[in-house]
Design a protein around this motif. Structure first.
Motif, mmCIF file in Angstrom:
data_model
loop_
_atom_site.group_PDB
_atom_site.id
_atom_site.type_symbol
_atom_site.label_atom_id
_atom_site.label_comp_id
_atom_site.label_asym_id
_atom_site.label_seq_id
_atom_site.Cartn_x
_atom_site.Cartn_y
_atom_site.Cartn_z
ATOM 1 N N ARG A 29 1.047 -0.883 0.073
ATOM 2 C CA ARG A 29 -0.253 0.307 0.079
ATOM 3 C C ARG A 29 1.162 1.438 0.092
ATOM 4 O O ARG A 29 2.133 1.011 0.471
ATOM 5 C CB ARG A 29 -1.243 0.247 1.358
ATOM 6 N N PRO A 30 0.264 2.056 -0.222
ATOM 7 C CA PRO A 30 0.893 3.143 -0.481
ATOM 8 C C PRO A 30 2.078 3.951 0.932
ATOM 9 O O PRO A 30 0.936 3.893 2.253
ATOM 10 C CB PRO A 30 0.455 4.977 -0.969
ATOM 11 N N ILE A 59 6.043 -3.318 1.730
ATOM 12 C CA ILE A 59 5.414 -4.419 1.261
ATOM 13 C C ILE A 59 3.907 -4.231 1.804
ATOM 14 O O ILE A 59 3.411 -4.021 2.628
ATOM 15 C CB ILE A 59 6.713 -5.842 1.990
ATOM 16 N N GLY A 60 3.168 -5.480 0.615
ATOM 17 C CA GLY A 60 1.791 -5.971 1.256
ATOM 18 C C GLY A 60 1.582 -7.077 2.758
ATOM 19 O O GLY A 60 2.826 -6.623 3.038
#
Length: 188
Positions: free
Chosen positions: A73-74, A78-79
Protein backbone atom coordinates in the motif's frame (compact mmCIF):
# COMPACT_ATOMS: atom_id res chain seq x y z
CA UNK A 1 8.35 -30.63 24.25
CA UNK A 2 9.02 -27.91 26.79
CA UNK A 3 6.16 -27.03 29.11
CA UNK A 4 6.96 -23.31 29.16
CA UNK A 5 7.26 -21.17 26.06
CA UNK A 6 10.54 -19.31 25.70
CA UNK A 7 10.99 -16.24 23.55
CA UNK A 8 14.34 -16.00 21.80
CA UNK A 9 15.54 -13.01 19.79
CA UNK A 10 17.46 -13.80 16.61
CA UNK A 11 19.56 -11.48 14.47
CA UNK A 12 20.74 -12.94 11.14
CA UNK A 13 23.18 -14.01 9.94
CA UNK A 14 22.82 -16.90 12.37
CA UNK A 15 25.55 -19.10 13.81
CA UNK A 16 25.60 -22.72 14.96
CA UNK A 17 25.41 -21.34 18.50
CA UNK A 18 22.27 -19.32 17.68
CA UNK A 19 20.38 -22.32 16.32
CA UNK A 20 21.74 -24.80 18.86
CA UNK A 21 19.91 -22.98 21.66
CA UNK A 22 16.51 -23.33 19.96
CA UNK A 23 13.97 -26.00 20.92
CA UNK A 24 10.69 -26.89 19.30
CA UNK A 25 7.91 -24.71 20.63
CA UNK A 26 10.18 -21.70 21.26
CA UNK A 27 8.82 -18.41 20.01
CA UNK A 28 11.39 -16.40 18.07
CA UNK A 29 11.47 -12.73 17.15
CA UNK A 30 13.75 -11.97 14.21
CA UNK A 31 15.41 -8.58 13.78
CA UNK A 32 17.50 -7.83 10.71
CA UNK A 33 17.75 -9.09 7.15
CA UNK A 34 16.06 -12.20 5.81
CA UNK A 35 15.59 -13.35 2.21
CA UNK A 36 12.47 -14.44 0.35
CA UNK A 37 12.40 -17.37 -2.05
CA UNK A 38 9.70 -19.69 -3.32
CA UNK A 39 9.62 -22.50 -5.87
CA UNK A 40 10.71 -20.63 -8.99
CA UNK A 41 13.45 -18.70 -7.17
CA UNK A 42 14.81 -21.92 -5.65
CA UNK A 43 14.97 -23.48 -9.10
CA UNK A 44 16.97 -20.51 -10.42
CA UNK A 45 19.24 -20.44 -7.37
CA UNK A 46 20.11 -24.07 -8.04
CA UNK A 47 20.86 -23.32 -11.67
CA UNK A 48 23.39 -20.73 -10.44
CA UNK A 49 24.80 -23.11 -7.82
CA UNK A 50 25.15 -25.95 -10.33
CA UNK A 51 26.85 -23.61 -12.82
CA UNK A 52 29.21 -22.37 -10.06
CA UNK A 53 28.05 -18.78 -10.63
CA UNK A 54 27.71 -15.95 -8.12
CA UNK A 55 24.56 -16.01 -6.01
CA UNK A 56 22.40 -12.95 -5.31
CA UNK A 57 23.14 -13.25 -1.58
CA UNK A 58 25.56 -15.08 0.71
CA UNK A 59 23.86 -18.28 1.95
CA UNK A 60 25.97 -18.78 5.08
CA UNK A 61 23.98 -18.03 8.22
CA UNK A 62 20.91 -16.80 6.38
CA UNK A 63 17.18 -17.15 6.94
CA UNK A 64 15.02 -17.90 3.89
CA UNK A 65 11.33 -17.01 4.15
CA UNK A 66 8.97 -18.85 1.83
CA UNK A 67 6.69 -15.97 0.87
CA UNK A 68 5.26 -14.27 -2.18
CA UNK A 69 4.23 -10.88 -0.80
CA UNK A 70 1.44 -8.77 -2.22
CA UNK A 71 2.12 -5.29 -3.60
CA UNK A 72 2.53 -2.64 -0.91
CA UNK A 73 0.00 0.00 0.00
CA UNK A 74 1.25 3.57 -0.42
CA UNK A 75 3.88 4.37 2.18
CA UNK A 76 4.57 0.73 3.07
CA UNK A 77 7.59 -1.37 1.96
CA UNK A 78 5.51 -4.51 1.37
CA UNK A 79 1.95 -5.80 1.36
CA UNK A 80 0.69 -8.94 3.02
CA UNK A 81 3.56 -11.36 3.63
CA UNK A 82 2.12 -14.66 4.79
CA UNK A 83 4.06 -17.94 4.67
CA UNK A 84 3.90 -20.40 1.79
CA UNK A 85 3.59 -24.16 2.32
CA UNK A 86 7.13 -25.39 2.82
CA UNK A 87 7.07 -28.94 1.47
CA UNK A 88 7.34 -27.57 -2.08
CA UNK A 89 10.90 -26.46 -1.23
CA UNK A 90 11.88 -29.75 0.44
CA UNK A 91 13.76 -30.96 -2.65
CA UNK A 92 16.10 -27.94 -2.38
CA UNK A 93 16.41 -27.48 1.39
CA UNK A 94 18.98 -30.17 2.31
CA UNK A 95 21.54 -28.74 -0.09
CA UNK A 96 20.87 -25.16 1.02
CA UNK A 97 21.43 -26.23 4.62
CA UNK A 98 24.68 -27.89 3.54
CA UNK A 99 25.72 -24.61 1.90
CA UNK A 100 25.15 -22.71 5.15
CA UNK A 101 21.51 -21.61 5.38
CA UNK A 102 20.60 -21.76 9.08
CA UNK A 103 16.82 -21.30 9.09
CA UNK A 104 13.84 -21.47 6.81
CA UNK A 105 10.41 -20.01 7.54
CA UNK A 106 7.13 -21.25 6.13
CA UNK A 107 4.06 -23.22 7.09
CA UNK A 108 3.31 -26.91 7.38
CA UNK A 109 5.54 -29.91 8.15
CA UNK A 110 8.86 -30.83 6.50
CA UNK A 111 9.97 -34.13 5.00
CA UNK A 112 12.13 -36.64 6.91
CA UNK A 113 15.01 -35.78 4.53
CA UNK A 114 14.86 -32.10 5.49
CA UNK A 115 14.69 -32.96 9.20
CA UNK A 116 17.78 -35.18 8.84
CA UNK A 117 19.60 -32.39 6.98
CA UNK A 118 18.75 -29.95 9.80
CA UNK A 119 20.36 -32.35 12.26
CA UNK A 120 23.43 -32.90 10.09
CA UNK A 121 24.05 -29.25 9.12
CA UNK A 122 22.65 -27.50 12.23
CA UNK A 123 19.62 -25.74 10.80
CA UNK A 124 16.12 -25.07 12.07
CA UNK A 125 12.67 -24.70 10.58
CA UNK A 126 10.45 -21.92 11.82
CA UNK A 127 6.73 -21.63 11.18
CA UNK A 128 4.85 -18.40 10.74
CA UNK A 129 1.12 -18.51 11.20
CA UNK A 130 -0.79 -18.88 7.93
CA UNK A 131 -3.62 -16.40 7.42
CA UNK A 132 -1.74 -13.59 9.16
CA UNK A 133 -0.03 -12.15 6.10
CA UNK A 134 -1.24 -8.58 6.70
CA UNK A 135 0.05 -8.66 10.27
CA UNK A 136 3.38 -10.24 9.28
CA UNK A 137 3.80 -7.61 6.55
CA UNK A 138 3.76 -4.94 9.26
CA UNK A 139 6.98 -6.41 10.71
CA UNK A 140 8.81 -5.65 7.44
CA UNK A 141 10.43 -2.24 7.55
CA UNK A 142 12.29 -2.45 4.22
CA UNK A 143 11.95 -4.58 1.08
CA UNK A 144 14.32 -4.68 -1.87
CA UNK A 145 14.15 -7.00 -4.89
CA UNK A 146 17.67 -8.38 -5.39
CA UNK A 147 17.21 -11.14 -8.00
CA UNK A 148 14.89 -12.60 -10.61
CA UNK A 149 12.62 -9.55 -10.84
CA UNK A 150 10.83 -11.16 -13.79
CA UNK A 151 9.34 -13.70 -11.35
CA UNK A 152 7.10 -11.02 -9.83
CA UNK A 153 5.99 -12.06 -6.35
CA UNK A 154 8.44 -14.98 -6.49
CA UNK A 155 11.48 -12.74 -7.01
CA UNK A 156 14.12 -12.88 -4.31
CA UNK A 157 13.79 -9.98 -1.91
CA UNK A 158 15.96 -8.80 0.94
CA UNK A 159 13.63 -7.93 3.79
CA UNK A 160 14.58 -5.97 6.86
CA UNK A 161 12.29 -7.17 9.63
CA UNK A 162 11.68 -6.08 13.18
CA UNK A 163 10.30 -8.45 15.81
CA UNK A 164 9.17 -10.87 13.09
CA UNK A 165 7.39 -13.67 14.97
CA UNK A 166 7.76 -17.39 14.31
CA UNK A 167 7.74 -20.67 16.23
CA UNK A 168 10.46 -23.31 16.14
CA UNK A 169 8.90 -26.35 14.45
CA UNK A 170 12.08 -28.40 13.91
CA UNK A 171 15.28 -28.07 15.91
CA UNK A 172 18.81 -29.36 15.30
CA UNK A 173 18.09 -32.47 17.38
CA UNK A 174 15.52 -33.64 14.84
CA UNK A 175 12.55 -32.90 17.04
CA UNK A 176 9.34 -32.12 15.15
CA UNK A 177 6.56 -30.07 16.67
CA UNK A 178 4.07 -31.52 14.20
CA UNK A 179 4.54 -35.09 15.43
CA UNK A 180 5.26 -34.31 19.10
CA UNK A 181 2.36 -31.90 19.55
CA UNK A 182 -0.08 -34.23 17.80
CA UNK A 183 1.06 -37.13 19.98
CA UNK A 184 0.67 -34.97 23.08
CA UNK A 185 -2.79 -33.61 22.31
CA UNK A 186 -4.53 -36.24 20.19
CA UNK A 187 -7.63 -37.71 21.81
CA UNK A 188 -7.21 -41.33 22.73
Amino acid sequence: MSTSVRTVKLKPPLTDSDVSQLQIGDKVLIDGMIYTARDAAHKRLFELIDANKDLPFQLKGQVIYYVGPTPPRPGRPIGAAGPTTSYRMDVYTPRLLELGVKATVGKGPRSPQVIEAMKKFKGVYLVAIGGTGALLGRQVIKSETIAFEDLGTEAIRRLTVQAFPAIVANDIKGRDIFTEAVAKYVLR
